[in-house]
Design an enzyme around this catalytic site. Structure first.
Site, PDB file in Angstrom:
ATOM      1  N   HIS A 174       4.716  -8.689  -4.410  1.00 17.92           N
ATOM      2  CA  HIS A 174       3.375  -9.118  -3.979  1.00 17.92           C
ATOM      3  C   HIS A 174       3.123 -10.528  -4.493  1.00 17.92           C
ATOM      4  CE1 HIS A 174       1.733  -5.048  -2.966  1.00 17.92           C
ATOM      5  NE2 HIS A 174       2.770  -4.698  -3.708  1.00 17.92           N
TER       6      HIS A 174
ATOM      7  N   ILE B 213       5.273  -3.871  -7.541  1.00 19.38           N
ATOM      8  CA  ILE B 213       4.445  -2.687  -7.790  1.00 19.38           C
ATOM      9  C   ILE B 213       5.044  -1.498  -7.034  1.00 19.38           C
ATOM     10  CG2 ILE B 213       2.110  -1.724  -7.666  1.00 19.38           C
ATOM     11  CD1 ILE B 213       1.113  -4.696  -7.434  1.00 19.38           C
ATOM     12  N   ARG B 214       5.639  -0.574  -7.758  1.00 19.65           N
ATOM     13  CA  ARG B 214       6.369   0.541  -7.122  1.00 19.65           C
ATOM     14  C   ARG B 214       7.159   0.023  -5.919  1.00 19.65           C
ATOM     15  NH1 ARG B 214       2.806   4.461  -5.101  1.00 19.65           N
ATOM     16  NH2 ARG B 214       4.583   5.757  -4.716  1.00 19.65           N
TER      17      ARG B 214
ATOM     18  N   GLY C 117       0.867  -1.178   0.000  1.00 24.25           N
ATOM     19  CA  GLY C 117       0.000   0.000   0.000  1.00 24.25           C
ATOM     20  C   GLY C 117       0.898   1.220   0.000  1.00 24.25           C
ATOM     21  N   GLU C 118       0.587   2.184   0.835  1.00 27.43           N
ATOM     22  CA  GLU C 118       1.434   3.366   0.975  1.00 27.43           C
ATOM     23  C   GLU C 118       2.101   3.317   2.342  1.00 27.43           C
ATOM     24  OE1 GLU C 118       1.893   4.850  -2.425  1.00 27.43           O
ATOM     25  OE2 GLU C 118       2.686   5.963  -0.693  1.00 27.43           O
ATOM     26  N   SER C 119       3.420   3.144   2.337  1.00 30.28           N
ATOM     27  CA  SER C 119       4.111   2.967   3.611  1.00 30.28           C
ATOM     28  C   SER C 119       3.964   4.186   4.520  1.00 30.28           C
ATOM     29  CB  SER C 119       5.591   2.674   3.368  1.00 30.28           C
ATOM     30  OG  SER C 119       6.169   3.642   2.524  1.00 30.28           O
TER      31      SER C 119
ATOM     32  N   CYS D 274       6.178  -5.445   0.465  1.00 31.72           N
ATOM     33  CA  CYS D 274       6.283  -4.136  -0.187  1.00 31.72           C
ATOM     34  C   CYS D 274       6.188  -2.977   0.818  1.00 31.72           C
ATOM     35  CB  CYS D 274       5.248  -4.060  -1.299  1.00 31.72           C
ATOM     36  SG  CYS D 274       5.812  -3.009  -2.624  1.00 31.72           S
TER      37      CYS D 274
ATOM     38  N   GLU E 259       0.371 -12.078  -3.373  1.00 29.64           N
ATOM     39  CA  GLU E 259      -1.078 -12.239  -3.194  1.00 29.64           C
ATOM     40  C   GLU E 259      -1.888 -11.810  -4.420  1.00 29.64           C
ATOM     41  OE1 GLU E 259       0.764  -9.911  -1.972  1.00 29.64           O
ATOM     42  OE2 GLU E 259      -0.270  -8.026  -2.275  1.00 29.64           O
TER      43      GLU E 259
ATOM     44  N   ARG F 157      13.006   3.210  -0.771  1.00 31.72           N
ATOM     45  CA  ARG F 157      11.605   3.326  -1.178  1.00 31.72           C
ATOM     46  C   ARG F 157      11.489   3.734  -2.652  1.00 31.72           C
ATOM     47  NH1 ARG F 157       7.465   7.721   0.055  1.00 31.72           N
ATOM     48  NH2 ARG F 157       5.616   6.470  -0.284  1.00 31.72           N
TER      49      ARG F 157
HETATM   50  N1  GLN Z   1       5.679   2.636  -3.144  1.00 30.23           N
HETATM   51  C1  GLN Z   1       4.954   2.228  -1.988  1.00 30.23           C
HETATM   52  C2  GLN Z   1       5.528   2.892  -0.743  1.00 30.23           C
HETATM   53  O1  GLN Z   1       6.645   3.253  -0.713  1.00 30.23           O
HETATM   54  C3  GLN Z   1       4.976   0.732  -1.804  1.00 30.23           C
HETATM   55  C4  GLN Z   1       4.255   0.082  -2.952  1.00 30.23           C
HETATM   56  C5  GLN Z   1       3.565  -1.192  -2.620  1.00 30.23           C
HETATM   57  O2  GLN Z   1       3.334  -1.520  -1.465  1.00 30.23           O
HETATM   58  N2  GLN Z   1       3.179  -1.885  -3.638  1.00 30.23           N
HETATM   59  O3  GLN Z   1       4.817   3.047   0.212  1.00 30.23           O
END
Ligand code: GLN
Length: 195
Positions: free
Chosen positions: A176, A140-141, A46-48, A84, A178, A112
């Site tokens: 990921h 994913i990112r 998600g968004e850390s 992630c 999942e 990150r």
């Molecule tokens: N780029 C997100 C972060 O730094 C992490 C991306 C993800 O969890 N898929 O929070």
């Protein structure tokens, strides 16, 4: 044992779905009371920055640190798997723009968004120590693990970079598993809890 999935933000429902497909009792964790019911916790992607903020505000982060530090003396020893963004919030040190305050419970440095923007997200297959065959995964990112402490075991690499690592009761992956609904990394995590 009940497995919790931290459900402040991110793709927690996909993890719950994988656990249910394995017939593992799973609950969403948003509070100290939820956390007290679980012996294993998955922190999703998600968004850390957002996840770190909720961990601090609810004091769930402090409790995770406490239970990991108590180790086997904890009445219900806690195991944690971060994917992630979840990996970022568990790391000892986070680099990169807007690095969030992390819990520091695995001795790695993580950079990150090091693979670039959303456009540089990719799908691939990896081999994981102890698992036969290749596992389809999505980056994913994703962050990059740039340093691994001496007590950290590398379980998988991609392009020469560690992507799944373990230290004691903490497992961390930058990909990921999942989203492709492959349960083998979850299985590996659950096996860790049967020490
Ligand atoms: N780029 C997100 C972060 O730094 C992490 C991306 C993800 O969890 N898929 O929070």
């Amino acid at each position: 044992m009940i497995v919790g999935v931290l459900a402040f933000q991110g793709d927690f429902s996909e993890h719950i779905a994988v656990l249910h497909s394995m017939h593992v009792p799973a609950i969403e964790v948003r509070s100290l009371s939820d956390l007290s019911k679980v012996g294993a916790l998955i922190i999703p992607g998600g968004e850390s920055t957002v996840i770190a903020k909720f961990l601090e505000e609810t004091e769930v982060g402090k409790e995770i640190i406490k239970r990991i530090q108590r180790g086997s003396t904890d009445p219900q020893p806690l195991f944690v798997y971060g994917t992630c963004a979840g990996a970022i919030v568990l790391s000892k040190k986070v680099t990169g723009k807007n690095a969030p305050r992390s819990l520091g419970i695995i001795d790695i440095t993580i950079d990150r968004n090091a693979y670039g923007t959303q456009l540089e997200s990719f799908e691939t297959e990896i081999r994981v120590k102890g698992i036969s065959g290749k596992i389809p995964v999505s980056f994913i990112r994703a962050p990059k693990i740039t340093r691994v402490g001496k007590d950290v075991e590398i379980l998988a690499e991609h392009g020469g970079i560690p992507v799944l690592v373990r230290q004691g009761r903490v497992l961390v992956g930058t990909f990921h598993p999942e989203v492709r609904a492959d349960a083998r990394v979850h299985q590996l995590f659950l096996e860790m809890t049967r020490v």
